[in-house]
Design a protein around this motif. Structure first.
Motif, mmCIF file in Angstrom:
data_model
loop_
_atom_site.group_PDB
_atom_site.id
_atom_site.type_symbol
_atom_site.label_atom_id
_atom_site.label_comp_id
_atom_site.label_asym_id
_atom_site.label_seq_id
_atom_site.Cartn_x
_atom_site.Cartn_y
_atom_site.Cartn_z
ATOM 1 N N PHE A 82 30.827 39.482 35.993
ATOM 2 C CA PHE A 82 32.073 38.782 35.696
ATOM 3 C C PHE A 82 32.343 38.595 34.211
ATOM 4 N N ILE A 107 35.520 37.158 45.159
ATOM 5 C CA ILE A 107 36.160 38.116 44.247
ATOM 6 C C ILE A 107 36.812 39.246 45.030
ATOM 7 N N VAL A 113 38.884 37.606 38.899
ATOM 8 C CA VAL A 113 37.609 37.173 38.340
ATOM 9 C C VAL A 113 37.848 36.172 37.215
ATOM 10 N N ARG A 140 35.569 34.748 33.898
ATOM 11 C CA ARG A 140 34.342 34.917 33.133
ATOM 12 C C ARG A 140 33.527 33.628 33.130
#
Length: 244
Positions: A66, A112, A118, A120
């Motif tokens: 990610f 996801i 996504v 981070r």
């Protein structure tokens, strides 16, 4: 014939967007099949990104998949880092040995795949991603599901289409074709493998499949110092390869 059937399935699967789960013993060529699925697909000009969960430390999986923002954790790169989902956007993401990931990461991966978004690590921005998922495992995922080690809902997300690769012992007729490629690569004549040697190779179980065969034959060809078969060297190396 077994590999001709596999190639036909690859061509059929390549043209659709559904997730593909590739199964088979270690060394049967699962990543090669994943590459072939991508090359034959409409996404062929876009990125192909691969991750092997068996070779990745569990504490790194989240940040690798990610990405992360600047200062997300000690040791994070300045400016942050793009994750593999972002890198594979519009292309293909290959999840190798997917059966190795933890329950927590399985749940994160499921979310996801469902949302196609996504975030981070350490971040607040949401990135939309458009990737085709191809996964692989040498472990039977349904057995992991039955033992409680793998989520059933994630299995269904990953295994819309299934492709099982045959072990080398079930397609021993291919060994001669593989040998010819190796002989050409090492500039050796076919005479360096006698008919008896070929039958010996065809009769072995090859638990390591193609990878094991390549390692054995290449060691023989590299050590061979004459343009003809050397049964003593061949059987010596074969005996060494049988040691635990």
């Amino acid at each position: 014939q077994p590999m001709i059937k596999v190639k036909e399935i690859i061509r059929r699967f390549a043209g659709v967007e559904a997730a593909v789960l590739i199964t088979g013993e270690s060394g049967t060529g699962k990543e090669l099949v994943a590459h072939a699925l991508h090359r034959e697909s409409p996404r062929r000009r876009m990125p192909f990104v691969a991750v092997n969960f068996a070779s990745l430390a569990p504490n790194l999986i989240e940040s690798e998949l990610f990405g992360y923002e600047d200062g997300a954790f000690t040791g994070a790169k300045r400016g942050g880092k793009m994750g593999l989902f972002e890198m594979a956007d519009q292309g293909t993401l290959f999840l190798d040995e997917v059966g190795e990931i933890s329950h927590e990461m399985q749940l994160r991966l499921l979310r996801i795949l469902e949302a196609r978004e996504v975030m981070r690590v350490g971040g607040s921005r949401i990135f939309s991603v458009n990737v085709r998922i191809i996964s692989a495992s040498h472990q039977p995922l349904l057995e992991l599901v039955r033992s409680g080690r793998f989520r059933l809902d994630l299995y269904y997300r990953l295994a819309t289409l299934k492709l099982e690769l045959p072990p080398l012992r079930e397609r021993s007729e291919d060994i001669l074709l593989i040998l010819r490629r190796l002989l050409h690569r090492h500039s050796k004549p076919e005479s360096v493998i006698s008919p008896d040697m070929l039958e010996t190779l065809r009769g072995r179980a090859w638990p390591g499949n193609i990878r094991e065969l390549l390692a054995f034959v290449e060691s023989y060809l590299i050590l061979l110092d004459k343009p003809e078969a050397d049964p003593a060297l061949f059987h010596s190396l074969l005996h060494e390869s049988e040691r635990p």
